[in-house]
Design a protein around this motif. Structure first.
Motif, PDB file in Angstrom:
ATOM      1  N   LEU A  98      16.315 -29.566  73.248  1.00  0.00           N
ATOM      2  CA  LEU A  98      15.425 -30.148  72.249  1.00  0.00           C
ATOM      3  C   LEU A  98      14.438 -31.114  72.894  1.00  0.00           C
ATOM      4  CD1 LEU A  98      17.901 -30.786  69.297  1.00  0.00           C
ATOM      5  CD2 LEU A  98      16.279 -28.927  69.564  1.00  0.00           C
ATOM      6  N   ASP A  99      14.889 -31.891  73.871  1.00  0.00           N
ATOM      7  CA  ASP A  99      13.987 -32.783  74.596  1.00  0.00           C
ATOM      8  C   ASP A  99      12.948 -31.976  75.363  1.00  0.00           C
ATOM      9  OD1 ASP A  99      15.455 -34.943  73.703  1.00  0.00           O
ATOM     10  OD2 ASP A  99      16.688 -35.033  75.524  1.00  0.00           O
ATOM     11  N   TYR A 100      13.387 -30.878  75.960  1.00  0.00           N
ATOM     12  CA  TYR A 100      12.481 -30.031  76.726  1.00  0.00           C
ATOM     13  C   TYR A 100      11.428 -29.409  75.807  1.00  0.00           C
ATOM     14  CZ  TYR A 100      10.854 -26.357  79.865  1.00  0.00           C
ATOM     15  OH  TYR A 100      10.075 -25.542  80.630  1.00  0.00           O
ATOM     16  N   SER A 101      11.841 -28.930  74.644  1.00  0.00           N
ATOM     17  CA  SER A 101      10.876 -28.321  73.724  1.00  0.00           C
ATOM     18  C   SER A 101       9.894 -29.362  73.196  1.00  0.00           C
ATOM     19  CB  SER A 101      11.584 -27.612  72.570  1.00  0.00           C
ATOM     20  OG  SER A 101      12.282 -28.542  71.775  1.00  0.00           O
ATOM     21  N   ALA A 102      10.325 -30.599  72.976  1.00  0.00           N
ATOM     22  CA  ALA A 102       9.410 -31.660  72.556  1.00  0.00           C
ATOM     23  C   ALA A 102       8.396 -31.961  73.658  1.00  0.00           C
ATOM     24  CB  ALA A 102      10.193 -32.908  72.194  1.00  0.00           C
ATOM     25  N   LEU A 107       2.739 -31.313  75.781  1.00  0.00           N
ATOM     26  CA  LEU A 107       1.801 -30.756  76.757  1.00  0.00           C
ATOM     27  C   LEU A 107       0.801 -29.804  76.097  1.00  0.00           C
ATOM     28  CD1 LEU A 107       4.172 -30.033  79.782  1.00  0.00           C
ATOM     29  CD2 LEU A 107       2.510 -31.880  79.557  1.00  0.00           C
ATOM     30  N   LEU A 108       1.283 -28.980  75.182  1.00  0.00           N
ATOM     31  CA  LEU A 108       0.387 -28.053  74.492  1.00  0.00           C
ATOM     32  C   LEU A 108      -0.643 -28.798  73.644  1.00  0.00           C
ATOM     33  CD1 LEU A 108       2.904 -25.265  73.432  1.00  0.00           C
ATOM     34  CD2 LEU A 108       1.131 -25.116  75.181  1.00  0.00           C
ATOM     35  N   LEU A 109      -0.202 -29.848  72.964  1.00  0.00           N
ATOM     36  CA  LEU A 109      -1.138 -30.648  72.159  1.00  0.00           C
ATOM     37  C   LEU A 109      -2.169 -31.339  73.046  1.00  0.00           C
ATOM     38  CD1 LEU A 109       1.299 -32.177  69.512  1.00  0.00           C
ATOM     39  CD2 LEU A 109      -0.437 -30.400  69.155  1.00  0.00           C
ATOM     40  N   LYS A 110      -1.742 -31.804  74.211  1.00  0.00           N
ATOM     41  CA  LYS A 110      -2.667 -32.454  75.137  1.00  0.00           C
ATOM     42  C   LYS A 110      -3.709 -31.453  75.636  1.00  0.00           C
ATOM     43  CE  LYS A 110      -2.843 -35.115  79.391  1.00  0.00           C
ATOM     44  NZ  LYS A 110      -2.105 -35.630  80.533  1.00  0.00           N
ATOM     45  N   ILE A 111      -3.275 -30.242  75.967  1.00  0.00           N
ATOM     46  CA  ILE A 111      -4.206 -29.209  76.421  1.00  0.00           C
ATOM     47  C   ILE A 111      -5.208 -28.875  75.318  1.00  0.00           C
ATOM     48  CG2 ILE A 111      -4.370 -26.751  77.031  1.00  0.00           C
ATOM     49  CD1 ILE A 111      -1.720 -27.135  78.562  1.00  0.00           C
ATOM     50  N   LYS A 112      -4.722 -28.764  74.102  1.00  0.00           N
ATOM     51  CA  LYS A 112      -5.600 -28.456  72.970  1.00  0.00           C
ATOM     52  C   LYS A 112      -6.626 -29.570  72.768  1.00  0.00           C
ATOM     53  CE  LYS A 112      -5.408 -26.960  68.184  1.00  0.00           C
ATOM     54  NZ  LYS A 112      -4.540 -26.658  67.044  1.00  0.00           N
TER      55      LYS A 112
END
Length: 126
Positions: A98-102, A107-112
């Motif tokens: 769960l920590d890894y998925s968060a 990271l995905l939000l930062k890239i976006k």
């Protein structure tokens, strides 16, 4: 032993352990705990309980200590609730998925956000 039976016992143990932690443990150190899965050996003698803990580092350490100190109580309750020839020896394992998925989500939000900022800069240049 049948793999189907082992899977059924694992799921039943997951439900019962979650209920025990939520309703019957009185240790104030134990906070927000999620039982993510249970893995039993083929002969049902040993079981690993994967848990996810939430909170800051100190809360997680306190919760971990509380869970490990309650292993005997949880094993006794499992023996009472699930009728097996032998009650499995229980161990807790920390589930970091769960920590890894968060982390991946951040990271995905930062890239976006970086892409959106890049598009805004290109439009200003035109």
């Amino acid at each position: 032993m049948s793999q189907l039976r082992v899977e059924k016992v694992q799921e039943l143990m997951k439900q019962e352990i979650s209920q025990i932690i939520l309703q019957e443990l009185k240790d104030p150190r134990i906070g927000f705990v999620t039982v993510t899965s249970v893995e039993c050996t083929g002969d049902l003698r040993e079981a690993k309980i994967y848990v996810s803990l939430m909170g800051n580092e100190q809360q997680i350490q306190d919760c971990w200590a509380g869970l490990n100190s309650s292993l005997g109580f949880i094993r006794r309750e499992i023996g009472r609730r699930i009728r097996l020839r032998f009650t499995p020896e229980l161990t807790f394992e920390l589930d970091k998925s769960l920590d890894y998925s968060a982390h991946i989500q951040e990271l995905l939000l930062k890239i976006k956000a970086d892409e959106a900022a890049g598009h805004a800069l290109r439009k200003d240049e035109e």
